[in-house]
Design an enzyme around this catalytic site. Structure first.
Site, short mmCIF file in Angstrom:
data_model
loop_
_atom_site.label_atom_id
_atom_site.label_comp_id
_atom_site.label_asym_id
_atom_site.label_seq_id
_atom_site.Cartn_x
_atom_site.Cartn_y
_atom_site.Cartn_z
N ARG A 135 10.11 -15.40 16.54
CA ARG A 135 9.08 -14.43 16.17
C ARG A 135 7.71 -15.10 16.08
O ARG A 135 6.84 -14.88 16.91
CB ARG A 135 9.44 -13.76 14.83
CG ARG A 135 8.64 -12.47 14.54
CD ARG A 135 7.26 -12.69 14.00
NE ARG A 135 7.25 -13.41 12.72
CZ ARG A 135 6.16 -13.79 12.11
NH1 ARG A 135 4.96 -13.57 12.66
NH2 ARG A 135 6.21 -14.46 10.96
N ASP A 136 7.54 -15.98 15.12
CA ASP A 136 6.23 -16.59 14.88
C ASP A 136 5.83 -17.49 16.04
O ASP A 136 4.65 -17.55 16.42
CB ASP A 136 6.27 -17.39 13.58
CG ASP A 136 4.90 -17.57 12.96
OD1 ASP A 136 3.91 -17.33 13.67
OD2 ASP A 136 4.82 -17.94 11.79
N HIS A 165 6.45 -20.60 3.69
CA HIS A 165 6.24 -20.50 5.13
C HIS A 165 4.98 -21.33 5.42
O HIS A 165 3.87 -20.88 5.15
CB HIS A 165 6.04 -19.03 5.52
CG HIS A 165 5.79 -18.80 6.97
ND1 HIS A 165 6.76 -18.31 7.82
CD2 HIS A 165 4.68 -18.97 7.72
CE1 HIS A 165 6.25 -18.19 9.04
NE2 HIS A 165 4.99 -18.59 9.00
N HIS A 214 2.32 -23.80 7.64
CA HIS A 214 1.73 -24.16 8.92
C HIS A 214 1.14 -25.56 8.82
O HIS A 214 0.64 -25.97 7.77
CB HIS A 214 0.65 -23.15 9.33
CG HIS A 214 1.22 -21.85 9.83
ND1 HIS A 214 0.88 -21.30 11.04
CD2 HIS A 214 2.13 -21.01 9.29
CE1 HIS A 214 1.54 -20.16 11.22
NE2 HIS A 214 2.30 -19.97 10.16
N CYS A 239 -0.69 -17.37 13.61
CA CYS A 239 -1.00 -15.96 13.39
C CYS A 239 -2.11 -15.51 14.33
O CYS A 239 -3.19 -16.13 14.38
CB CYS A 239 -1.45 -15.75 11.94
SG CYS A 239 -2.01 -14.07 11.58
N ASN A 273 3.63 -23.53 13.06
CA ASN A 273 4.42 -23.79 11.86
C ASN A 273 4.85 -25.25 11.84
O ASN A 273 4.83 -25.94 12.86
CB ASN A 273 5.68 -22.93 11.86
CG ASN A 273 5.39 -21.46 11.86
OD1 ASN A 273 4.70 -20.96 12.73
ND2 ASN A 273 5.92 -20.74 10.90
#
Length: 314
Positions: A15-16, A207, A209, A240, A249
């Site tokens: 996803r990310d 979460h 980064h 993002c 990430n």
């Protein structure tokens, strides 16, 4: 230093990671990668997001991907959901868990969700009610939790207000996201300690980064505060699309390796993760960001070169 003996790492690259790439990955390629990641031992994976295809074109194949993967018992499949329509698609795709999208600041929220933070939370009400009718678990998130690129520091009072609203919605599992990599260990410890003091019944995850190279230090700070759930992305892919300079990430292989070296068990096959990371690096060399791919594992020994010949010796 007292640390947890075990942690849970959720893989978020599908996803990310994939949403940050400029080119779309074909659904069949995503399915192959997700299937390989599921065999690595991750207890949870964020496999996609059910956003509007025009907003994030890379996620337009969410249902096709979920219908095509080989689901593995013991692996919780999670998806990001922004609205009721997205929730309906997630439920139809048999997602185990959804994560709601929320920004800590109004500036980021207006850019990301076209609503202020509290307006966005009001829109969660029908989602929570609909999810109760299914077996889908609802979790929350706080993006830019450790600093907003538009407003700077996020006051603790802001976090407490958001958590109060989550509590009213019946949501007690919250992801704290360092969306733009503005966090540092002292700040991470301060935010977690302050929020948990007021909401000890909540379950928080991190979460992180690695925008400024602080992600692993921040993960250790989280460990020291009792956090046992972390997100990471194989190969360090991610970022993002609604935050400037939001690079990837923390790489899954870096996080796993670091924790295991510290004696904190992850239950994940590091070699298998590195194989997937190398595969992704071959496909997307510009977007891979992994220390382990550069240097290898610290316990991987090489043959000693022998005695050095000094310069100038005959």
């Amino acid at each position: 230093m007292t640390l947890p003996s075990n942690v849970n790492i959720a893989e978020v690259c599908p996803r990310d990671g994939f949403q940050s790439l400029p080119e779309k990955i074909p659904p069949n390629e995503k399915i192959v990668i997700i299937n390989r990641l599921m065999e690595c031992g991750f207890p949870q994976m964020e496999v996609t997001s059910f956003v509007h295809p025009k907003a994030v074109p890379q996620m337009s194949d969410a249902q096709e991907v979920l219908n095509g993967i080989n689901r593995k018992q013991g692996v919780t499949l999670r998806a990001l959901v922004p609205n009721l329509k997205g929730l309906e698609r997630a439920i139809a795709s048999n997602v185990d868990k959804i994560k709601l999208m929320l920004s800590a600041t109004d500036s980021h929220s207006l850019y990301n969700a076209n609503a202020t933070t509290m307006e966005a939370m009001d829109k969660f009400i029908p989602l929570v009610e609909r999810a109760k009718e299914s077996d889908t678990k609802v979790t929350g998130s706080i993006s830019v939790a450790f600093g907003c690129p538009y407003e700077g520091d996020v006051p603790i009072e802001r976090h407490l207000k958001i958590c109060q609203r989550y509590q009213e919605l019946g949501i007690h599992e919250i992801s704290l996201a360092d969306t733009t990599g503005m966090a540092h260990p002292v700040l991470v410890k301060k935010v977690i300690a302050s929020i948990r003091d007021s909401y000890p019944e909540f379950h928080f995850s991190l979460h992180l980064h690695n925008t400024r190279g602080m992600a692993f230090a921040n993960a250790v700070a989280g460990l020291e505060e009792g956090i046992i759930d972390f997100d990471s992305s194989v190969g360090g892919l991610g970022g993002c699309p609604y935050a400037p300079n939001a690079s990837g990430n923390i790489a899954s292989e870096d996080l796993i390796h670091g924790f295991e070296e510290m004696g904190v068990k992850t239950g994940i096959n590091l070699d298998a993760v590195m194989d997937v990371a190398k595969y992704l690096e071959d496909i997307f060399p510009k977007y891979s960001d992994s220390f382990l791919l550069k240097a290898g594992k610290s316990k991987s020994l090489v043959k000693a070169p022998g005695k050095q010949k000094k310069i100038g010796e005959n």
